[in-house]
Structure formats: C-alpha cells, structure tokens
Design a protein around this motif. Structure first.
Motif, PDB file in Angstrom:
ATOM      1  N   PHE A 177       0.870  -1.749   0.179  1.00 40.90           N
ATOM      2  CA  PHE A 177      -0.286  -0.176  -0.173  1.00 40.90           C
ATOM      3  C   PHE A 177       0.901   0.878  -0.034  1.00 40.90           C
ATOM      4  O   PHE A 177       0.849   1.985  -0.345  1.00 40.90           O
ATOM      5  CB  PHE A 177      -0.821   0.043   1.347  1.00 40.90           C
ATOM      6  CG  PHE A 177      -1.724   1.049   1.146  1.00 40.90           C
ATOM      7  CD1 PHE A 177      -2.419   1.571   1.111  1.00 40.90           C
ATOM      8  CD2 PHE A 177      -0.953   2.424   2.548  1.00 40.90           C
ATOM      9  CE1 PHE A 177      -3.235   2.671   1.738  1.00 40.90           C
ATOM     10  CE2 PHE A 177      -1.517   3.187   2.794  1.00 40.90           C
ATOM     11  CZ  PHE A 177      -2.512   3.566   2.161  1.00 40.90           C
ATOM     12  N   GLU A 203      -3.218  14.147  -4.530  1.00 38.62           N
ATOM     13  CA  GLU A 203      -3.574  13.886  -4.139  1.00 38.62           C
ATOM     14  C   GLU A 203      -4.518  12.864  -5.350  1.00 38.62           C
ATOM     15  O   GLU A 203      -4.234  11.524  -4.911  1.00 38.62           O
ATOM     16  CB  GLU A 203      -4.659  13.811  -2.220  1.00 38.62           C
ATOM     17  CG  GLU A 203      -3.831  14.341  -1.570  1.00 38.62           C
ATOM     18  CD  GLU A 203      -4.578  14.705  -0.692  1.00 38.62           C
ATOM     19  OE1 GLU A 203      -4.688  13.424   0.648  1.00 38.62           O
ATOM     20  OE2 GLU A 203      -4.643  15.532  -0.161  1.00 38.62           O
ATOM     21  N   GLU A 213     -10.900   5.723   5.829  1.00 38.12           N
ATOM     22  CA  GLU A 213      -9.902   5.973   6.226  1.00 38.12           C
ATOM     23  C   GLU A 213      -9.338   7.309   5.348  1.00 38.12           C
ATOM     24  O   GLU A 213      -9.613   7.088   4.358  1.00 38.12           O
ATOM     25  CB  GLU A 213      -8.591   5.382   5.748  1.00 38.12           C
ATOM     26  CG  GLU A 213      -7.473   5.905   6.999  1.00 38.12           C
ATOM     27  CD  GLU A 213      -6.044   5.296   7.239  1.00 38.12           C
ATOM     28  OE1 GLU A 213      -6.740   3.851   7.114  1.00 38.12           O
ATOM     29  OE2 GLU A 213      -4.930   5.178   7.117  1.00 38.12           O
ATOM     30  N   THR A 214      -9.374   8.950   5.433  1.00 32.30           N
ATOM     31  CA  THR A 214      -8.968   9.575   4.700  1.00 32.30           C
ATOM     32  C   THR A 214      -7.453   9.945   4.747  1.00 32.30           C
ATOM     33  O   THR A 214      -6.457   9.353   5.852  1.00 32.30           O
ATOM     34  CB  THR A 214      -9.790  10.778   4.993  1.00 32.30           C
ATOM     35  OG1 THR A 214      -9.766  10.855   6.449  1.00 32.30           O
ATOM     36  CG2 THR A 214     -11.057  10.761   5.283  1.00 32.30           C
ATOM     37  N   SER A 215      -6.824  10.660   3.980  1.00 36.34           N
ATOM     38  CA  SER A 215      -5.565  11.610   3.394  1.00 36.34           C
ATOM     39  C   SER A 215      -5.585  12.465   5.020  1.00 36.34           C
ATOM     40  O   SER A 215      -4.196  12.330   4.939  1.00 36.34           O
ATOM     41  CB  SER A 215      -5.480  12.111   2.777  1.00 36.34           C
ATOM     42  OG  SER A 215      -5.681  13.424   2.428  1.00 36.34           O
ATOM     43  N   GLY A 216      -6.265  12.891   5.748  1.00 36.68           N
ATOM     44  CA  GLY A 216      -5.592  13.833   6.763  1.00 36.68           C
ATOM     45  C   GLY A 216      -4.908  15.666   6.105  1.00 36.68           C
ATOM     46  O   GLY A 216      -4.785  15.710   6.917  1.00 36.68           O
ATOM     47  N   SER A 217      -5.473  15.041   5.211  1.00 37.80           N
ATOM     48  CA  SER A 217      -4.431  16.769   4.200  1.00 37.80           C
ATOM     49  C   SER A 217      -5.715  18.476   4.602  1.00 37.80           C
ATOM     50  O   SER A 217      -7.063  17.546   5.157  1.00 37.80           O
ATOM     51  CB  SER A 217      -4.303  17.018   2.711  1.00 37.80           C
ATOM     52  OG  SER A 217      -5.464  16.593   2.362  1.00 37.80           O
ATOM     53  N   ALA A 218      -5.927  18.680   3.830  1.00 40.58           N
ATOM     54  CA  ALA A 218      -6.607  20.197   4.124  1.00 40.58           C
ATOM     55  C   ALA A 218      -8.050  19.741   3.409  1.00 40.58           C
ATOM     56  O   ALA A 218      -8.887  19.765   3.177  1.00 40.58           O
ATOM     57  CB  ALA A 218      -6.473  21.716   3.383  1.00 40.58           C
ATOM     58  N   ASN A 277      -8.456  16.198   3.245  1.00 44.17           N
ATOM     59  CA  ASN A 277      -8.923  14.786   3.387  1.00 44.17           C
ATOM     60  C   ASN A 277      -9.864  14.195   3.130  1.00 44.17           C
ATOM     61  O   ASN A 277     -10.597  13.508   3.208  1.00 44.17           O
ATOM     62  CB  ASN A 277      -9.422  15.547   4.521  1.00 44.17           C
ATOM     63  CG  ASN A 277      -9.784  14.887   5.508  1.00 44.17           C
ATOM     64  OD1 ASN A 277      -8.435  13.897   5.567  1.00 44.17           O
ATOM     65  ND2 ASN A 277     -10.898  14.438   6.728  1.00 44.17           N
ATOM     66  N   PRO A 318      -7.396   7.038   1.027  1.00 42.51           N
ATOM     67  CA  PRO A 318      -6.335   5.840   1.517  1.00 42.51           C
ATOM     68  C   PRO A 318      -6.614   4.785   1.784  1.00 42.51           C
ATOM     69  O   PRO A 318      -6.412   4.031   1.676  1.00 42.51           O
ATOM     70  CB  PRO A 318      -5.723   6.561   2.946  1.00 42.51           C
ATOM     71  CG  PRO A 318      -5.545   7.511   2.630  1.00 42.51           C
ATOM     72  CD  PRO A 318      -6.683   7.973   1.757  1.00 42.51           C
ATOM     73  N   SER A 366      -4.372  11.320  11.231  1.00 42.84           N
ATOM     74  CA  SER A 366      -5.659  12.468  11.350  1.00 42.84           C
ATOM     75  C   SER A 366      -6.699  11.547  11.001  1.00 42.84           C
ATOM     76  O   SER A 366      -7.454  11.833  10.648  1.00 42.84           O
ATOM     77  CB  SER A 366      -5.437  13.329  10.589  1.00 42.84           C
ATOM     78  OG  SER A 366      -3.667  14.264  11.089  1.00 42.84           O
ATOM     79  N   GLY A 367      -6.320  10.424   9.512  1.00 39.84           N
ATOM     80  CA  GLY A 367      -7.417  10.146   8.914  1.00 39.84           C
ATOM     81  C   GLY A 367      -7.852   9.209   8.985  1.00 39.84           C
ATOM     82  O   GLY A 367      -9.402   8.905   8.677  1.00 39.84           O
ATOM     83  N   PRO A 403       2.411  19.897   4.498  1.00 38.95           N
ATOM     84  CA  PRO A 403       2.098  18.585   5.036  1.00 38.95           C
ATOM     85  C   PRO A 403       0.753  18.469   5.648  1.00 38.95           C
ATOM     86  O   PRO A 403      -0.555  17.768   4.894  1.00 38.95           O
ATOM     87  CB  PRO A 403       2.539  17.918   5.510  1.00 38.95           C
ATOM     88  CG  PRO A 403       3.688  19.184   6.086  1.00 38.95           C
ATOM     89  CD  PRO A 403       2.867  20.419   6.177  1.00 38.95           C
ATOM     90  N   GLY A 452      -3.385  18.503   7.498  1.00 37.46           N
ATOM     91  CA  GLY A 452      -4.169  19.245   7.585  1.00 37.46           C
ATOM     92  C   GLY A 452      -4.393  20.611   8.196  1.00 37.46           C
ATOM     93  O   GLY A 452      -4.890  21.765   7.369  1.00 37.46           O
ATOM     94  N   GLN A 502      -2.532  23.058   6.976  1.00 38.80           N
ATOM     95  CA  GLN A 502      -2.780  24.129   5.742  1.00 38.80           C
ATOM     96  C   GLN A 502      -3.852  24.602   5.760  1.00 38.80           C
ATOM     97  O   GLN A 502      -3.375  25.525   4.964  1.00 38.80           O
ATOM     98  CB  GLN A 502      -2.640  22.549   4.845  1.00 38.80           C
ATOM     99  CG  GLN A 502      -2.422  22.853   3.632  1.00 38.80           C
ATOM    100  CD  GLN A 502      -2.502  21.364   3.238  1.00 38.80           C
ATOM    101  OE1 GLN A 502      -3.615  21.506   2.587  1.00 38.80           O
ATOM    102  NE2 GLN A 502      -1.161  20.531   2.205  1.00 38.80           N
TER     103      GLN A 502
END
Ligand code: NA
Ligand code: NA
Lengths: 441, 185, 318
Positions: A65, B65, B143-148, B150, B154, C73-74, C150, C152, C155
C-alpha cells in the motif's frame, strides 16, 4: 535432526543462517522461471510465516500500500508514457536520423549521442525506471537499425538510463540527506562531477571499442548528404529539442517540481504529435495501455523488494548487519571497503529503496565516527547504487529494458552486455574512494 | 480499428491476455483501458496544476492527491494486467532449456505458488481493510488522508488492494487449471 | 532475565538528532529495568511506513512507536487537533503542562486505546521554525506566499492567513525551494533545517517559529502493556517523562547554536516576529480549530478540553 526444527521455526536458524537461506531461496526460485516480483513476495511471505507466524503477514500488504501510494513514483509512468508516445509517432526515428548529421562521421557517434540524451534525461529526473524504458523504446531500436553491436547498444541504454540518480536531482541523494542529516544541496553539488565522470567513462569506452573494432559501430553514410536532405533531417531535431527545453526550463526556472516536470514532458510530446499531424486518439490510448503494462511490471518488482526488506528488518537484519561491520577491522579503509562489498552483494538481490533503508541507518553513524565526510560518502553510496541497478541477478535497469526490448533479446544477453559497464562503475567508485577531492570536499 | 494492432508495435505487448488466462484474463485486459486513461488524466492534472500555480498563483488542494491515487490504482491494476498477459519479468535461464513436458509441471507449480501467496496476501490485506473502513466502535468510515482536502483515498486504496489480490489469486488459479488440463502448451 | 524484547519504530530517519535521542531513551529503559526490558529502536519506514505504524503496533508486528500523532489524522480528526493545535502553545513546556495536568494525557489514552494501543507519554521536538526565501515579518507578508504544508490543520490555517498552500512531499521540498517552485515551507526544527541546507536555498528563516509544534507520542501494544508488571509500567512512564525533558532541552540548545551559526552567515537573515504579529496569527489559527472539531465526536471532545484549559489558564481572551 536439528535442521528439521528449522522447518517449523525459522528463528532456530539464527539471523546468520536465515539471511543465507533467504538469498539461497531467492536464487533457486528465480531460476525456476517464476516471475521475479512473485519470487521476492513469496520469499518475504515464507520468512514472515516461518519466523513470526501469520500475524506478521499484514506488514507485507502494508508495504505494498505505502509503496504505490507515493508521489515520488509518479514520474515513472510519466516517462514511460512519454516514451510510448514518442515511439508511436515518427518523432523518435526522425530524431535519430537527424543525429547522424551531427555526429554521423564519428565512429560510435549515435551511441555517444544516446548517452548525451541520457545525461539530459538524468538532469530532468531523480529516479530511474522511466529513462531506461525511454531509451529502450527509442534509442535501442534505432541503434540496432543502424547496425550497432547489440551488446554495446544494450549497455548504453541501461547504463545511461540509470544515470538519473547520480546526476542531480536525485532521489537516492535526497533520501540519503534525510537519513544522514546533511545538506541535500551539498550532496547535489558533490555528485555532479562524479556523475559526469561516469558518463565520460562510458563515452571513452564506446569510442575505444568502436575504433578498435569498427564493425561494432558502423558510420551511417560514406558520401556527403545533399543540403536539402540535411535541412529536412535537421527539422527532426526541432520538436524534441523544444520539449527538452520545456521540461528543463520548467524545473530550473522554478515553474514545476521535478515530478510535475515529467508530466510537462508528456504534454510537450503530445503537442508535438499534433504539430506533426500524427495525433490520434488511438495513438494516445495505445500509448497509455502500454504504459499500464510497463509500470505494472516495474512497480511490482519494486513491491516484491520492499516487502522482503521489511521482513528482513523485522527479523533483526539491521542489528545483524551492524554487528557484522563493526567486527571486521580497526582500519577505517578496510571498513569502508567492506561496506562497498556489502553494498555490492546486496545490490545483487535488492533494489535501492531496500538497500537504502537497510544500510544507511547503519553505515552513516559508523562513517561519521571514523572521521569521514558524510557528504562524500553520500556520493559514494549513490555510485554504489549505480552498480546495483545493473548487477545480476537482480538488476532493475536490465528488467526495465527487458520489458520493452525486442523479444529476441534475452535477460542473459542484457546482463552480459552490462558487465563492462559494471566494470566502469566500479572503476569510477575506486576513483571516488582514492581521490575524495573529486566531490569537491 | 483493431484493438490488438494498436498495441502491436511495442514488442512487450504484442498480444492481449494469455490464452491460458481464460475469460477473466480477457476481461482484465479489456478493463485495463480505464486505468490506462487514469494515467493520461493524471498527466493532464499535473500540467493543469503547474499552470494554475505558476500563471494564476492559485494551486489546487486536490491535484497531487488525485494524481497519487490515479497512479496508485494503475500500479496495482498493472500488476494484474501483466499477470493476465503472463508477461511479468522472469529469469528463463534454466526454464528455456528444460523439455516441454517438464516445463508444464513448472508452470503448474509456479502458478499454484503465486496463487497461494496472493491468497495469503488477500487475507492480510483484509486485516488492514478492517481498520481502514470501520472505526473501533464499528461505524463505517473510510480512512482519509488527513490533508486539508482530506479525501478518503487511503481507505479506497486499501479496499482496492484487497480486490486486486483476490482477482490475482483467481487469475493464477485459472492459469494453473489451464496448464493442468492442457497436455500440450 | 530479559522478559520483554520490544521493537519500536520511530518516525525519524537514523541520522536525525531525534532518532539519536530516542535510541538513548531505549537504552535507558534497559538500564532502569536491569535488563528485563530491551527496546530496539528502528528508523522510519524500516518495517512499515510512518503512516502505518498505528496498525502495525495494534497487530503486534512491532511493539511500539515514537511518532507524530498527526500521521493518524485520517483515522480520526481528533488526532489532527490534539497533535498540532496550531497557535495554542508558545513553548514546549506549555504543551507538556497541558498533557500532564490539563487532561491531555487522558485524552490521548482514550483516543488510542480503542485502536489497540496504550499511550505511555508525550514529547515534542519543540516549535518548528519556518523556512522562507522571502523576508517575512508578520501576517501581512504571508499574503500570496506559496508555501508547502503537509498536514491538514496547518494547511488550513495558512490558507486562512492568506498564504497559498501547496501540497508537496517532504522529498521535494529542497529542490522546490531551491528553484523557487515554492516560496516557503513548514519543515522541521531550526537546527535540522540548517543541517540539511535548507537555509542555503531559503535565506529568510523565522525563529522561533510561530506555526507548529507537533505532539510526539510514545505508545505501545495494549496487550503487551497489560502483561507488564506494575514496576516496569511505572519505569516506562517515568523514563518517557525524562526523555521528553531531555529532548526539549537538547534540541533547544542545538537550535540556539544553529541560530548563532546562521546569524554569523551574511547570506542568511533570521527574523523573529513581534508578540503582536504572533497574536494575530494565533487568532487566525484558533478560528480554524472549530472546523476540525466538527469532523468527529472525539475531535469535539479534544476541542472542548483544550479551549477550557486555555481559558482557565488565562491564555485566551474568550
Ligand atoms: Na537526476
Ligand atoms: Na543489482
């Protein structure tokens, strides 16, 4: 009867014998003709099961992954796509025809020019894979068409295509910089000259072979080319040169990051087919399908290697290798040479990601303790990775080339062709160790 | 236009699916175009992102992403695609040299070994999927990527990996069965 | 006798000062327990990728991890908010006080426990410094700044402050700063930035940083933790507390040395924001917390505990 217990509990073997058994199993399975990607995956699975039990197996899928879910590798399909489009249009053929004009009279001229293209590609990319495929799709058939010796042509494509991690930007050096906590800018500056020296050695080798035995690299035409024909041929250079300017300009002009620039190249090449009125939807989808097949092969080979390294590290590989080195000698030079030997042996079985993950954490502190410059060692490391790309039985550059080369070129022939180039790499490595000043440090 | 001919010039994919890959192999080959187009689209997105950032000073939060995701599923599917074409790189030093009947035995065992390994991996992938798709309390959440931005990429990718491994295991089983049933290959 | 042979994976590479300190902690545990517990520290990505260690610890593949909590965070937005409440802390000690006495530790324990982990304690490398190739003296200078961030919340906060966040992997930060693809970056602490040569290509660092201080958690497999006798558990907890103090002090000293070095270099201009500008940024940042809090029940819990604490301590005017 003791060995029987090894079959049920690999831990009984100890890490020394387990390492040995791992290499042995890799070699045997490789020789059965099992697909390479699945050989490494299977060995990783067997050792995960034998050493830890089923609960450790998710580490392998976790690594699969993570491996595919990364931005770094995006440049590989981009380069392959660029190659596939160039290959399907007439651009590649015209480019090589035009090259005959510039270096046509020079014996081995087209091979030298291929190397030049490889160096330019290396300055556009920080990773290998795409470039070897690109040269394999475009330069290799052209050199074969012009009557070049097969082995010479193969060697130039693999060795040249692997230069991407030696000439900046380079992902190997970036990862090294992060691991060793040294300046990536210093690493790039230090590796530039050694990278050019390596390319220069390749050039010298080609010229030497070609002049010693002219049949290896025929000079295309004896007579002079009429002016009208020259002009027509020169036109073939315009579009490729424009695309290269596009890509390099976008990197060095601060417009695009290295990975983004590879997509700019795809865009430029597609525009070129439109200008030449060769563009069609079929061309684009055909190129994309071929890209899917090629990256499918390349990426799964990497997947297998990363899985194997994860399992080996969990088995205590890091401690084992560390102990092996510190026990070898008190002489710093001997330790460095032993490290080179280990990198060489690992390079026979693993890809650079695996080797970097395994050895950098161990080597760097030792090298610093011994009083060596870690930046210099970074360049030495990158040079070692050059060798690992070509060395059998696990030579990624050879696999990448095999995935696009004409069917009658066997993996065995590719590896044979690479032997002199590996020799040159080792020579360059020796220069680096004997004269660290080459790195400007 | 003949689909086979389009790929025809490149030596590596002179053909579509391997005859021994069965219907599944042909389906995988046909579906490949979707993921191939994903790679093309990702190239377009990257160029667009460069333009938006450099010319308009307005980079997106979704471009990178999306590109990673499109390429990641192409990488995974690519492995299956190549398997159905029986075109994964192999070292044929000894394999080429042995007699055809023995080679058939090799083919059978290699396919069975690959099938067993991928089955195991499918099980292992399922362990990861459980944590990526459900919260510890048992609620569904990818599950998310955790970015802004999001995105749930994943989680989707872990599911996709499971799916690919299952299909791959079946594909290898089909290969093994074809080799067993065919006396000559 | 050796009762527990543990493997911990770090989120730092081997040559990084953080990893060196983590390895010293691992060695100290062996000493303190008289050899009953050994810990092998493994560098980032050696077993699984840094974003996957939580799953690997839960599955018992590795026994524990020392990592930035925001990597998860995800899984739950709560991890994002507790890991890096941008603008909340002006010093590492404020964060540790919240963890120890303000309910932070309990929050973390309750967050990771359902995932099969036990939270032992927290540390932090300190305030991250900001890397920039344009002079930055306040919030107004952030307008239109192309910067890499990088995570969330970081940003989001910068976007709210008028900057233009760009998604880039850490491996492309150096080349992108060098060539000017981006103007600035959220990277790591000053001394590490300096060592990796970032200030050679981005000559206007801001120190002390104003934007980010990651929470680094030390956690391990829950079942293994529960099998441990009480004295070993206590030693582990205390050793992590000591490790945190040690890490903060040592990295701060390293930072100061690197800042002196940078100040002596005529090509590098270190800027320090005024208290007024820092407050302006903090106000923008705290405004973004609520949007993260709304993403999950746990995140809301973190938000409530955190804002209550800050109010009780007189750290916010609300
Ligand atoms: Na390069
Ligand atoms: Na090799």
């Amino acid at each position: 009867m003791e060995w029987l217990s090894y079959l049920t509990d690999f831990k009984a073997m100890g890490i020394e014998w387990a390492t040995f058994a791992m290499f042995g199993m890799l070699l045997i399975l490789l020789l059965t003709g099992m697909p390479l990607a699945f050989v490494t995956l299977l060995v990783a699975l067997i050792f995960a099961l034998g050493w830890f039990g089923a609960n450790a197996v998710p580490l392998i899928t976790s690594r699969i992954f993570s491996f595919v879910n990364s931005f770094v590798f995006v440049s590989v399909p981009m380069f392959v796509l660029m190659a596939a489009i160039l290959d399907r249009s007439g651009i590649a053929r015209d480019l090589f025809d035009a090259m005959r004009l510039v270096g046509g009279r020079l014996r081995g001229g087209v091979a030298i020019q291929t190397l030049l293209v490889a160096v330019v590609l290396a300055a556009m990319s920080g990773i290998i894979g795409g470039e070897v495929v690109l040269l394999g799709l475009i330069a290799l058939p052209q050199m074969l068409r012009l009557g070049y010796d097969r082995k010479l042509a193969i060697g130039v494509c693999c060795a040249g295509g692997a230069l991407g991690t030696m000439i900046p930007p380079s992902i190997v050096l970036i990862i090294y910089g992060l691991t060793a906590n040294v300046s990536i800018g210093d690493l790039f500056t230090a590796s530039f000259l050694p990278g050019l020296i390596l390319a220069g050695l390749y050039c010298a080798y080609i010229l030497f072979r070609a002049y010693l035995n002219p049949s290896l690299a025929p000079v295309p035409e004896a007579g002079s080319i009429p002016r009208a024909e020259k002009l027509r041929l020169l036109k073939g250079l315009i579009l490729p040169v424009l695309v290269v300017t596009f890509v390099l300009g976008s990197i060095y002009g601060g417009i695009a990051s290295v990975t983004e620039a590879s997509a700019v190249g795809v865009f430029g090449v597609t525009l070129s087919t439109m200008v030449r009125r060769e563009f069609s939807l079929a061309l684009l989808t055909g190129a994309a399908r071929q890209t899917l097949a090629t990256v499918g092969m390349i990426v799964w080979i990497g997947i297998g290697a990363t899985a194997l390294v994860g399992v080996f590290n969990l088995m205590g590989g890091i401690r084992f290798v560390s102990a092996l080195i510190t026990g070898i000698s008190d002489n710093p030079t001997v330790i460095i040479l032993f490290m080179m030997l280990m990198l060489f042996v690992l390079g026979m079985f693993l890809d650079w990601v695996g080797i970097a993950l395994l050895t950098m954490p161990i080597f760097v502190p030792i090298v610093v303790d011994l009083g060596f410059d870690p930046v210099w060692f970074g360049v030495v490391f990158a040079m070692n990775m050059q060798v690992s790309f070509l060395s059998p039985p696990f030579g990624p550059a050879a696999f990448y080339l095999k995935s696009v080369a004409p069917k009658d070129i066997s993996l065995g022939e590719i590896f044979q062709a690479l032997l002199p180039f590996i020799g040159l790499q080792i020579f360059a490595l020796a220069l680096l160790i004997m004269f660290p000043g080459i790195t400007g440090r | 236009m003949d689909q086979l001919n389009e790929d025809g010039d490149a030596p590596s994919n002179t053909s579509g699916a391997d005859p021994c890959a069965g219907i599944l192999g042909r389906v995988v080959n046909a579906v490949g175009i979707v993921f191939a187009l994903g790679i093309l689209i990702s190239a377009g997105i990257l160029v667009l992102e460069v333009f938006l950032r450099y010319a308009l000073n307005r980079p997106t939060i979704w471009a990178h992403e999306t590109v990673i995701f499109l390429n990641a599923i192409a990488f995974l599917f690519g492995g299956l695609f190549v398997a159905s074409r029986n075109a994964h790189i192999r070292v044929v030093l000894i394999y080429d040299w042995i007699a055809t009947p023995t080679r058939r035995i090799f083919d059978i065992w290699i396919s069975l070994a690959c099938c067993a390994a991928t089955t195991f991996f499918a099980w292992a992938a399922w362990q990861g999927v459980k944590r990526a798709v459900w919260t510890p309390a048992g609620d569904f959440r990818l599950e998310t990527s955790g970015s802004a931005w999001n995105p749930p990429t994943p989680g989707m990718l872990k599911l996709f990996l499971l799916f690919i491994l299952i299909i791959m295991a079946i594909q290898f089983l089909i290969f093994a069965l074809s080799y067993i049933s065919r006396k000559e290959h | 006798a050796q009762d527990f042979a543990l493997r911990f994976q770090s989120s730092d590479p081997a040559g990084n000062p953080n990893f060196v300190l983590q390895s010293e902690w691992a060695a100290s545990v062996e000493n303190l327990t008289g050899g009953r517990v050994t810990i092998e520290m493994l560098p980032v990505n050696s077993i699984v990728q840094h974003t996957e260690t939580q799953d690997a610890v839960a599955a018992g593949i590795i026994d524990g991890h020392i990592t930035d909590t925001s990597y998860f965070s995800g899984k739950d937005a709560a991890f994002s908010l507790i890991a890096n409440p941008v603008g909340a802390w002006s010093s590492p000690y404020e964060m540790l006080a919240f963890m120890r006495d303000g309910g932070g530790n309990e929050l973390m324990e309750n967050l990771v426990e359902p995932y099969g982990l036990h939270f032992i304690g927290a540390t932090t490398p300190g305030l991250e410094a900001f890397v920039s190739n344009k002079p930055l003296n306040g919030v107004d200078d952030l307008k239109g700044l192309k910067m890499r961030a990088p995570e969330g919340l970081v940003q989001q906060v910068f976007a709210a402050a008028g900057a233009v966040p760009v998604n880039l992997p850490g491996s492309e930060v150096f080349t992108s700063l060098d060539k000017g693809v981006i103007d600035a970056a959220d990277y790591t602490v000053f001394s590490t930035n300096q060592a990796q040569g970032l200030h050679d290509v981005a000559r206007y660092p801001v120190y002390p940083g104003f934007h980010s201080m990651p929470l680094v958690e030390v956690s391990m497999n829950k079942d293994t933790w529960e099998k441990m006798p009480a004295d070993i558990q206590a030693i582990l907890e205390l050793s992590v507390r000591d490790f945190a103090n040690n890490m903060i002090a040592q990295l701060a000293a390293k930072d100061l040395k690197a800042v002196a070095e940078a100040n002596a270099n005529p090509d590098i201009t270190v800027s320090n924001w005024s208290a007024a500008e820092r407050n302006r940024f903090r106000t923008i940042a705290t405004g973004q917390w609520a949007s993260v809090a709304s993403r999950s029940e746990n995140a809301q819990k973190v938000y409530d505990t955190l804002t209550t604490y800050l109010r009780d301590q007189g750290m916010t005017s609300e």
